[in-house]
Design a protein around this motif. Structure first.
Motif, PDB file in Angstrom:
ATOM      1  N   MET A 153     -10.142   5.360  -6.284  1.00  0.00           N
ATOM      2  CA  MET A 153      -8.775   5.466  -5.752  1.00  0.00           C
ATOM      3  C   MET A 153      -8.631   6.657  -4.793  1.00  0.00           C
ATOM      4  O   MET A 153      -8.026   6.532  -3.734  1.00  0.00           O
ATOM      5  CB  MET A 153      -7.759   5.589  -6.899  1.00  0.00           C
ATOM      6  CG  MET A 153      -7.574   4.302  -7.676  1.00  0.00           C
ATOM      7  SD  MET A 153      -6.189   4.365  -8.841  1.00  0.00           S
ATOM      8  CE  MET A 153      -6.800   5.491 -10.075  1.00  0.00           C
ATOM      9  N   TRP A 176      -6.246   7.641  -1.605  1.00  0.00           N
ATOM     10  CA  TRP A 176      -4.940   7.889  -2.193  1.00  0.00           C
ATOM     11  C   TRP A 176      -4.796   9.350  -2.603  1.00  0.00           C
ATOM     12  O   TRP A 176      -5.792  10.018  -2.883  1.00  0.00           O
ATOM     13  CB  TRP A 176      -4.729   7.000  -3.428  1.00  0.00           C
ATOM     14  CG  TRP A 176      -4.614   5.537  -3.107  1.00  0.00           C
ATOM     15  CD1 TRP A 176      -4.695   4.955  -1.867  1.00  0.00           C
ATOM     16  CD2 TRP A 176      -4.419   4.473  -4.039  1.00  0.00           C
ATOM     17  NE1 TRP A 176      -4.553   3.601  -1.962  1.00  0.00           N
ATOM     18  CE2 TRP A 176      -4.388   3.263  -3.295  1.00  0.00           C
ATOM     19  CE3 TRP A 176      -4.272   4.401  -5.410  1.00  0.00           C
ATOM     20  CZ2 TRP A 176      -4.209   2.024  -3.884  1.00  0.00           C
ATOM     21  CZ3 TRP A 176      -4.098   3.166  -6.012  1.00  0.00           C
ATOM     22  CH2 TRP A 176      -4.061   1.986  -5.254  1.00  0.00           C
ATOM     23  N   ARG A 220      -0.534   9.635  -6.454  1.00  0.00           N
ATOM     24  CA  ARG A 220      -0.473   8.165  -6.431  1.00  0.00           C
ATOM     25  C   ARG A 220      -1.511   7.573  -7.401  1.00  0.00           C
ATOM     26  O   ARG A 220      -1.214   6.626  -8.135  1.00  0.00           O
ATOM     27  CB  ARG A 220      -0.732   7.657  -5.005  1.00  0.00           C
ATOM     28  CG  ARG A 220      -0.620   6.140  -4.933  1.00  0.00           C
ATOM     29  CD  ARG A 220      -0.824   5.595  -3.535  1.00  0.00           C
ATOM     30  NE  ARG A 220      -0.865   4.135  -3.542  1.00  0.00           N
ATOM     31  CZ  ARG A 220      -1.124   3.388  -2.494  1.00  0.00           C
ATOM     32  NH1 ARG A 220      -1.362   3.960  -1.320  1.00  0.00           N
ATOM     33  NH2 ARG A 220      -1.152   2.078  -2.578  1.00  0.00           N
ATOM     34  N   THR A 222      -0.586   5.347 -10.746  1.00  0.00           N
ATOM     35  CA  THR A 222      -1.129   3.988 -10.879  1.00  0.00           C
ATOM     36  C   THR A 222      -1.644   3.748 -12.300  1.00  0.00           C
ATOM     37  O   THR A 222      -1.653   2.619 -12.787  1.00  0.00           O
ATOM     38  CB  THR A 222      -2.260   3.759  -9.840  1.00  0.00           C
ATOM     39  OG1 THR A 222      -1.722   3.999  -8.537  1.00  0.00           O
ATOM     40  CG2 THR A 222      -2.822   2.343  -9.897  1.00  0.00           C
ATOM     41  N   SER A 241      -1.153  -0.476  -5.225  1.00  0.00           N
ATOM     42  CA  SER A 241      -0.990  -0.037  -6.625  1.00  0.00           C
ATOM     43  C   SER A 241      -0.476  -1.181  -7.504  1.00  0.00           C
ATOM     44  O   SER A 241      -0.970  -1.406  -8.609  1.00  0.00           O
ATOM     45  CB  SER A 241      -0.015   1.137  -6.714  1.00  0.00           C
ATOM     46  OG  SER A 241      -0.576   2.282  -6.123  1.00  0.00           O
ATOM     47  N   TRP A 242       0.540  -1.930  -7.009  1.00  0.00           N
ATOM     48  CA  TRP A 242       1.138  -2.985  -7.838  1.00  0.00           C
ATOM     49  C   TRP A 242       0.150  -4.107  -8.135  1.00  0.00           C
ATOM     50  O   TRP A 242       0.238  -4.778  -9.160  1.00  0.00           O
ATOM     51  CB  TRP A 242       2.429  -3.520  -7.206  1.00  0.00           C
ATOM     52  CG  TRP A 242       2.249  -4.241  -5.898  1.00  0.00           C
ATOM     53  CD1 TRP A 242       2.331  -3.705  -4.648  1.00  0.00           C
ATOM     54  CD2 TRP A 242       1.959  -5.631  -5.704  1.00  0.00           C
ATOM     55  NE1 TRP A 242       2.105  -4.658  -3.676  1.00  0.00           N
ATOM     56  CE2 TRP A 242       1.876  -5.859  -4.310  1.00  0.00           C
ATOM     57  CE3 TRP A 242       1.760  -6.702  -6.576  1.00  0.00           C
ATOM     58  CZ2 TRP A 242       1.594  -7.108  -3.768  1.00  0.00           C
ATOM     59  CZ3 TRP A 242       1.482  -7.962  -6.037  1.00  0.00           C
ATOM     60  CH2 TRP A 242       1.408  -8.149  -4.648  1.00  0.00           C
TER      61      TRP A 242
END
Length: 510
Positions: free
Chosen positions: A310, A316, A320, A324, A379-380
């Motif tokens: 990540m 990121w 963030r 997550t 992220s989602w």
């Protein structure tokens, strides 16, 4: 020791269910366990800040992270045994005091050498503090309540593993009073001081019923063997996997062999070995230890690889990346509570096996998504695989400790607890060592990237390769779980044990 002896020796715990003191004691030891778990992961996020502020070299950074794990893993079995001999409350308070002092020294470190030394001291103190947590639970709660307690413990483990990076990101980003990375250590001070003051008042002292002596030769052998195995793994990649590293790891096996032979001799001689080999004749304990070791490997690989993917691969921010992980953390806590209170009493071992399969399904889903969305993954989009993985992990971590300790005689609670923690740490160290092979091996095998996008794609490939390995290890865990008891012993028995006569509290607690 026969099965009948084990039944008689196990679980003689106080049964005064109206006693609120032990729930306060539980909150205190759980907070200490949480503090240790957070501390093991919180540093990773703050490394760039430490590097800038102290001008720390790559070697020093390696020591700041690995030094803690090394000192902790090497001292756990000894810490557990010291609690059995001198009193679990006394060792817990001593370890907490040492941990708090070492945290202060880390927070005020003037240079990289002072920070490394303070981290080693922190690891030694944690090795005294952490094994007492499970021992105090084992000695304070009757068997029929322990499932619920270990459920809470599992939830704390899941929460600690994920909240470390998030807390580290927040504390570093806020730059409180211009202290940059230092608050990640200084936050332990109020927690540690509160733990000491409340611990003295509310934790009941317990120790092994028969007088034991410290086995110094055993301490030397176990520490040497663990360092020979874990040191080359933690330093291997940085030193380009030198030959002496492989020789050291291979040499640890005969040292473990000598340890087993000596412990057998020590048991016959005076009944005070450091490692209670009779525990391995308890099938649930031996199988549980094997599961703990392989599960530690999964955790060691996954959490580091996930953070690197990540932050470096996808570019990121630490915040963030930390946020997550929140759905994962929530899923672990929910499943942990459900598994112990509702599912395990009814379905027993099948719950843990369902956890391994669920976690594997989450890993495979993550693999598919990482391949499909590549660098554009949001992220989602990570939430579904993370929730599935978290639910699986919660089903495993909460009841596993319960299953491993369910048939252990109380006088060996400290030794057993030290062994559980040590095998998990060893597994984690093996996992971290394997990251060099399954993750960095893929990156190192590619031509040097010409752009950030190419570098990111290399990280995405390495992440997918690592997740394939994690799924494979989870399949092994599923098979090893067949050796666990079909149902933990206390759920078959219910309650109603004889309380153990407890002596007066030592002067330390007043």
């Amino acid at each position: 020791m026969s099965a009948h002896d084990l039944d008689a020796a196990t679980d003689a715990a106080p049964t005064d269910t109206g006693d609120k003191r032990r729930w306060i004691a539980l909150a205190i030891v759980m907070t200490a366990a949480f503090m240790d778990l957070v501390d093991a992961t919180i540093v990773n996020i703050a490394i760039p800040s430490i590097e800038r502020d102290l001008g720390a070299s790559i070697g020093a950074i390696q020591w700041i992270t690995a030094g803690y794990a090394l000192a902790f893993a090497a001292g756990l079995i000894t810490g557990g045994r010291l609690g059995d001999i001198y009193g679990r409350k006394r060792l817990f308070l001593l370890g907490t005091a040492g941990f708090t002092l070492a945290s202060a020294l880390c927070g005020f470190a003037a240079n990289q050498e002072m920070l490394i030394a303070s981290r080693l001291l922190q690891g030694v103190a944690a090795a005294m503090m952490v094994p007492q947590v499970l021992s105090i639970v084992h000695a304070t709660f009757p068997a029929h309540e322990r499932g619920k307690v270990f459920g809470l413990f599992g939830a704390i483990v899941g929460l600690g593993a994920v909240s470390g990076p998030l807390l580290g990101a927040l504390l570093t980003q806020w730059n409180i009073a211009g202290l940059e990375w230092r608050p990640i250590f200084l936050i332990n001070l109020p927690v540690g001081i509160a733990g000491l003051l409340l611990g003295r008042k509310f934790i009941t002292e317990s120790k092994a019923p028969k007088a034991l002596r410290l086995d110094l030769v055993g301490v030397l052998l176990v520490t040497t063997a663990l360092l020979m195995l874990i040191y080359p793994l933690t330093r291997g990649r940085e030193l380009d996997w030198p030959l002496w590293g492989y020789l050291m790891m291979a040499g640890s096996l005969p040292v473990f062999g000598v340890l087993v032979a000596y412990e057998k001799y020590k048991t016959k001689k005076d009944g005070s070995p450091l490692v209670e080999l009779s525990l391995f004749r308890v099938k649930s304990f031996a199988a549980g230890i094997a599961v703990q070791l392989t599960f530690g490997v999964v955790m060691g690989i996954f959490f580091l690889v996930w953070t690197l993917y990540m932050q470096i691969g996808l570019g990121w921010t630490p915040l963030r990346a930390g946020l997550t992980g929140v759905p994962f953390s929530i899923a672990v806590s929910v499943a942990a509570g459900l598994s112990v209170q509702k599912l395990v009493p009814r379905f027993g071992r099948k719950v843990l096996q369902a956890g391994a399969l669920t976690m594997m399904a989450g890993v495979l889903l993550y693999l598919v998504e990482a391949g499909r969305y590549g660098m554009g993954i949001a992220s989602w989009q990570m939430i579904p695989p993370l929730v599935v993985m978290g639910l699986g992990m919660g089903l495993i971590v909460a009841p596993l400790t319960d299953a491993v300790l369910s048939e252990v005689p109380r006088e060996h609670a400290g030794s057993a607890s030290g062994l559980i923690n040590t095998t998990t740490q060893m597994g984690s160290a093996l996992g971290l060592g394997l990251v060099s092979v399954v993750f960095f091996g893929v990156i190192d095998g590619k031509p040097a990237p010409k752009s950030p996008t190419e570098a990111g794609l290399a990280f995405a490939d390495a992440f997918q390769n690592s997740m394939g390995w994690v799924a494979g290890v989870l399949a092994v865990i599923f098979l090893v779980m067949f050796a666990l008891p079909a149902k933990p012993k206390q759920h078959l028995e219910g309650g109603g044990e004889e309380p153990e006569p407890v002596g007066k509290e030592p002067a330390l607690s007043h």
